[in-house]
Motif scaffolding. Sequence first.
Motif, PDB file in Angstrom:
ATOM      1  N   ARG A 133       0.823  -1.208   0.000  1.00 54.23           N
ATOM      2  CA  ARG A 133       0.000   0.000   0.000  1.00 54.23           C
ATOM      3  C   ARG A 133       0.859   1.260   0.000  1.00 54.23           C
ATOM      4  O   ARG A 133       0.571   2.228  -0.715  1.00 54.23           O
ATOM      5  CB  ARG A 133      -0.915  -0.012   1.221  1.00 54.23           C
ATOM      6  N   ASN A 134       1.913   1.274   0.797  1.00 55.66           N
ATOM      7  CA  ASN A 134       2.733   2.479   0.933  1.00 55.66           C
ATOM      8  C   ASN A 134       3.563   2.776  -0.308  1.00 55.66           C
ATOM      9  O   ASN A 134       3.763   3.942  -0.656  1.00 55.66           O
ATOM     10  CB  ASN A 134       3.676   2.341   2.129  1.00 55.66           C
ATOM     11  N   GLU A 135       4.048   1.732  -0.950  1.00 60.23           N
ATOM     12  CA  GLU A 135       4.984   1.951  -2.061  1.00 60.23           C
ATOM     13  C   GLU A 135       4.299   1.811  -3.418  1.00 60.23           C
ATOM     14  O   GLU A 135       4.268   2.750  -4.201  1.00 60.23           O
ATOM     15  CB  GLU A 135       6.155   0.977  -1.940  1.00 60.23           C
ATOM     16  N   TRP A 136       3.727   0.654  -3.684  1.00 63.65           N
ATOM     17  CA  TRP A 136       3.070   0.463  -4.979  1.00 63.65           C
ATOM     18  C   TRP A 136       1.742   1.204  -5.037  1.00 63.65           C
ATOM     19  O   TRP A 136       1.233   1.466  -6.125  1.00 63.65           O
ATOM     20  CB  TRP A 136       2.885  -1.029  -5.256  1.00 63.65           C
ATOM     21  N   GLY A 137       1.191   1.551  -3.878  1.00 64.02           N
ATOM     22  CA  GLY A 137      -0.030   2.349  -3.868  1.00 64.02           C
ATOM     23  C   GLY A 137       0.150   3.699  -4.519  1.00 64.02           C
ATOM     24  O   GLY A 137      -0.820   4.304  -5.012  1.00 64.02           O
ATOM     25  N   LEU A 138       1.385   4.189  -4.550  1.00 62.60           N
ATOM     26  CA  LEU A 138       1.665   5.466  -5.216  1.00 62.60           C
ATOM     27  C   LEU A 138       1.461   5.372  -6.724  1.00 62.60           C
ATOM     28  O   LEU A 138       1.302   6.397  -7.400  1.00 62.60           O
ATOM     29  CB  LEU A 138       3.106   5.891  -4.923  1.00 62.60           C
ATOM     30  N   MET A 139       1.461   4.147  -7.256  1.00 60.89           N
ATOM     31  CA  MET A 139       1.394   3.949  -8.704  1.00 60.89           C
ATOM     32  C   MET A 139      -0.029   3.666  -9.173  1.00 60.89           C
ATOM     33  O   MET A 139      -0.236   3.414 -10.359  1.00 60.89           O
ATOM     34  CB  MET A 139       2.312   2.781  -9.092  1.00 60.89           C
ATOM     35  N   ARG A 140      -0.995   3.683  -8.260  1.00 54.32           N
ATOM     36  CA  ARG A 140      -2.358   3.298  -8.620  1.00 54.32           C
ATOM     37  C   ARG A 140      -2.990   4.323  -9.565  1.00 54.32           C
ATOM     38  O   ARG A 140      -2.441   5.393  -9.814  1.00 54.32           O
ATOM     39  CB  ARG A 140      -3.219   3.117  -7.373  1.00 54.32           C
ATOM     40  N   GLN A 141      -4.158   3.995 -10.025  1.00 53.04           N
ATOM     41  CA  GLN A 141      -4.791   4.751 -11.099  1.00 53.04           C
ATOM     42  C   GLN A 141      -5.053   6.215 -10.747  1.00 53.04           C
ATOM     43  O   GLN A 141      -5.096   7.073 -11.619  1.00 53.04           O
ATOM     44  CB  GLN A 141      -6.097   4.074 -11.512  1.00 53.04           C
ATOM     45  N   SER A 142      -5.198   6.533  -9.468  1.00 58.13           N
ATOM     46  CA  SER A 142      -5.455   7.913  -9.073  1.00 58.13           C
ATOM     47  C   SER A 142      -4.212   8.793  -9.146  1.00 58.13           C
ATOM     48  O   SER A 142      -4.309  10.012  -9.027  1.00 58.13           O
ATOM     49  CB  SER A 142      -6.012   7.946  -7.649  1.00 58.13           C
ATOM     50  N   SER A 143      -3.045   8.195  -9.346  1.00 66.63           N
ATOM     51  CA  SER A 143      -1.806   8.975  -9.431  1.00 66.63           C
ATOM     52  C   SER A 143      -1.740   9.751 -10.738  1.00 66.63           C
ATOM     53  O   SER A 143      -2.115   9.226 -11.791  1.00 66.63           O
ATOM     54  CB  SER A 143      -0.587   8.054  -9.328  1.00 66.63           C
ATOM     55  N   PRO A 144      -1.247  10.987 -10.698  1.00 62.21           N
ATOM     56  CA  PRO A 144      -1.084  11.734 -11.956  1.00 62.21           C
ATOM     57  C   PRO A 144      -0.026  11.118 -12.859  1.00 62.21           C
ATOM     58  O   PRO A 144       0.046  11.464 -14.047  1.00 62.21           O
ATOM     59  CB  PRO A 144      -0.674  13.131 -11.486  1.00 62.21           C
ATOM     60  N   TYR A 145       0.780  10.215 -12.311  1.00 61.20           N
ATOM     61  CA  TYR A 145       1.821   9.554 -13.097  1.00 61.20           C
ATOM     62  C   TYR A 145       1.426   8.114 -13.444  1.00 61.20           C
ATOM     63  O   TYR A 145       2.264   7.307 -13.819  1.00 61.20           O
ATOM     64  CB  TYR A 145       3.140   9.547 -12.325  1.00 61.20           C
ATOM     65  N   TYR A 146       0.141   7.804 -13.295  1.00 60.62           N
ATOM     66  CA  TYR A 146      -0.326   6.434 -13.543  1.00 60.62           C
ATOM     67  C   TYR A 146       0.029   5.987 -14.956  1.00 60.62           C
ATOM     68  O   TYR A 146      -0.199   6.712 -15.928  1.00 60.62           O
ATOM     69  CB  TYR A 146      -1.840   6.355 -13.349  1.00 60.62           C
ATOM     70  N   SER A 147       0.604   4.773 -15.064  1.00 60.78           N
ATOM     71  CA  SER A 147       1.006   4.251 -16.370  1.00 60.78           C
ATOM     72  C   SER A 147       0.405   2.884 -16.649  1.00 60.78           C
ATOM     73  O   SER A 147       0.526   2.387 -17.769  1.00 60.78           O
ATOM     74  CB  SER A 147       2.533   4.139 -16.429  1.00 60.78           C
ATOM     75  N   GLY A 148      -0.193   2.273 -15.634  1.00 61.36           N
ATOM     76  CA  GLY A 148      -0.655   0.897 -15.787  1.00 61.36           C
ATOM     77  C   GLY A 148       0.429  -0.111 -15.503  1.00 61.36           C
ATOM     78  O   GLY A 148       0.198  -1.323 -15.548  1.00 61.36           O
ATOM     79  N   GLY A 149       1.629   0.371 -15.205  1.00 57.14           N
ATOM     80  CA  GLY A 149       2.753  -0.507 -14.876  1.00 57.14           C
ATOM     81  C   GLY A 149       3.377  -0.098 -13.560  1.00 57.14           C
ATOM     82  O   GLY A 149       2.889   0.786 -12.854  1.00 57.14           O
ATOM     83  N   ALA A 150       4.473  -0.756 -13.203  1.00 52.27           N
ATOM     84  CA  ALA A 150       5.203  -0.455 -11.968  1.00 52.27           C
ATOM     85  C   ALA A 150       6.413   0.413 -12.294  1.00 52.27           C
ATOM     86  O   ALA A 150       7.078   0.224 -13.308  1.00 52.27           O
ATOM     87  CB  ALA A 150       5.650  -1.746 -11.281  1.00 52.27           C
ATOM     88  N   TRP A 151       6.693   1.370 -11.413  1.00 49.82           N
ATOM     89  CA  TRP A 151       7.777   2.320 -11.659  1.00 49.82           C
ATOM     90  C   TRP A 151       9.127   1.716 -11.304  1.00 49.82           C
ATOM     91  O   TRP A 151       9.253   0.898 -10.404  1.00 49.82           O
ATOM     92  CB  TRP A 151       7.570   3.582 -10.825  1.00 49.82           C
ATOM     93  N   GLU A 152      10.140   2.206 -11.993  1.00 49.30           N
ATOM     94  CA  GLU A 152      11.512   1.754 -11.732  1.00 49.30           C
ATOM     95  C   GLU A 152      12.024   2.265 -10.388  1.00 49.30           C
ATOM     96  O   GLU A 152      12.625   1.515  -9.612  1.00 49.30           O
ATOM     97  CB  GLU A 152      12.428   2.246 -12.853  1.00 49.30           C
ATOM     98  N   TYR A 153      11.782   3.530 -10.097  1.00 50.26           N
ATOM     99  CA  TYR A 153      12.185   4.136  -8.828  1.00 50.26           C
ATOM    100  C   TYR A 153      11.095   5.090  -8.354  1.00 50.26           C
ATOM    101  O   TYR A 153      10.302   5.590  -9.143  1.00 50.26           O
ATOM    102  CB  TYR A 153      13.503   4.918  -8.964  1.00 50.26           C
ATOM    103  N   VAL A 154      11.102   5.327  -7.039  1.00 53.92           N
ATOM    104  CA  VAL A 154      10.207   6.307  -6.438  1.00 53.92           C
ATOM    105  C   VAL A 154      11.062   7.325  -5.694  1.00 53.92           C
ATOM    106  O   VAL A 154      11.928   6.954  -4.895  1.00 53.92           O
ATOM    107  CB  VAL A 154       9.218   5.644  -5.447  1.00 53.92           C
ATOM    108  N   ALA A 155      10.842   8.597  -5.965  1.00 55.73           N
ATOM    109  CA  ALA A 155      11.568   9.651  -5.263  1.00 55.73           C
ATOM    110  C   ALA A 155      11.025   9.797  -3.848  1.00 55.73           C
ATOM    111  O   ALA A 155       9.956   9.273  -3.510  1.00 55.73           O
ATOM    112  CB  ALA A 155      11.442  10.971  -6.018  1.00 55.73           C
ATOM    113  N   LEU A 156      11.748  10.500  -3.006  1.00 59.52           N
ATOM    114  CA  LEU A 156      11.363  10.627  -1.607  1.00 59.52           C
ATOM    115  C   LEU A 156      10.098  11.447  -1.405  1.00 59.52           C
ATOM    116  O   LEU A 156       9.520  11.429  -0.320  1.00 59.52           O
ATOM    117  CB  LEU A 156      12.511  11.236  -0.802  1.00 59.52           C
TER     118      LEU A 156
END
Length: 298
Positions: A133-156
């Motif tokens: 939830r804390n990490e991959w939750g940032l990539m969910r559909q509500s994110s402005p950076y949503y891509s449908g995939g998982a990100w390589e890195y997450v900034a702080l």
Amino acid sequence: MQEAAQLADALGKADLAAGFTIQAAVLKTAINAQLFNPRTGLYDVSDAQRGVADQLGNAKAVLYGVTAVPDQASVLQKLHAALYRTPTAPNATGPVPVQQSSGSVQVGPFTSGFELWARFEAGDTAGALALIRNEWGLMRQSSPYYSGGAWEYVALDGTPGLGEGTSLAHGWSSAPTSALSKYVLGVRPVQPGYQTWLVEPRPGDLSWAAGTVPTPYGPIEVSWQNGAQGFRLEVCVPAGTCASVGVPVNAEGALLSDNGQTVNGVSPSNEPNGRASYLYLQGLKPGKHAVEVAGRKK
């Protein structure tokens, strides 16, 4: 080496399997002797960097059984304390390595995947779900950076890391895909090709899950519901396979049934790698089964 031993055994090469198993045991002893730091309770990144612990090394130590089972919870707790930021900080998106090879401090979903699997293997379902939830939750559909995939890195700050060059569809960052299938839905092979398999859900705070796992013998369809009255699991066993089901009990006087008929469950001590607070049904015949457990809550 452990996985090489499993592959060799599946190929009928018992001599190779035995050799890999011996080498794995020797290496395990050496890692614990040379890298475990009793002062920090964690594994150092090397014998030249004492007191420096990283996420990947400690997660793998738990995941592959280098850490003794009684000590796994302690290592994961100390890893959390050493590498996670405070809950109110903007970088509280998940684990943050003390130092990566680049010298930067980015959140790496690929690296975090090993911690995710390790937490599930060690029985820390709550910690594993929180990490998703804390990490991959940032990539969910509500994110402005949503891509449908998982990100390589997450900034702080919770945005994609490394700037414009970051991949937003990084296959190596997709650990929750397999983790949710293997641990939350609960389906895993016991023998190669799912000839023998086990479904053993880890519900945590979830109320339901449903999914299908493809096998050479046909799909394994599973769904479960976890409620105040008990736990219900429905599974379709493909012909030509041998299945076992493990369900969480967590109740006194629990009653177990299969398709409405009361059955006697097998205790964890009689199931290979059985988990405490679970009951098991072994040798389920092909077809549909509705397994239910009910009883007074502790």
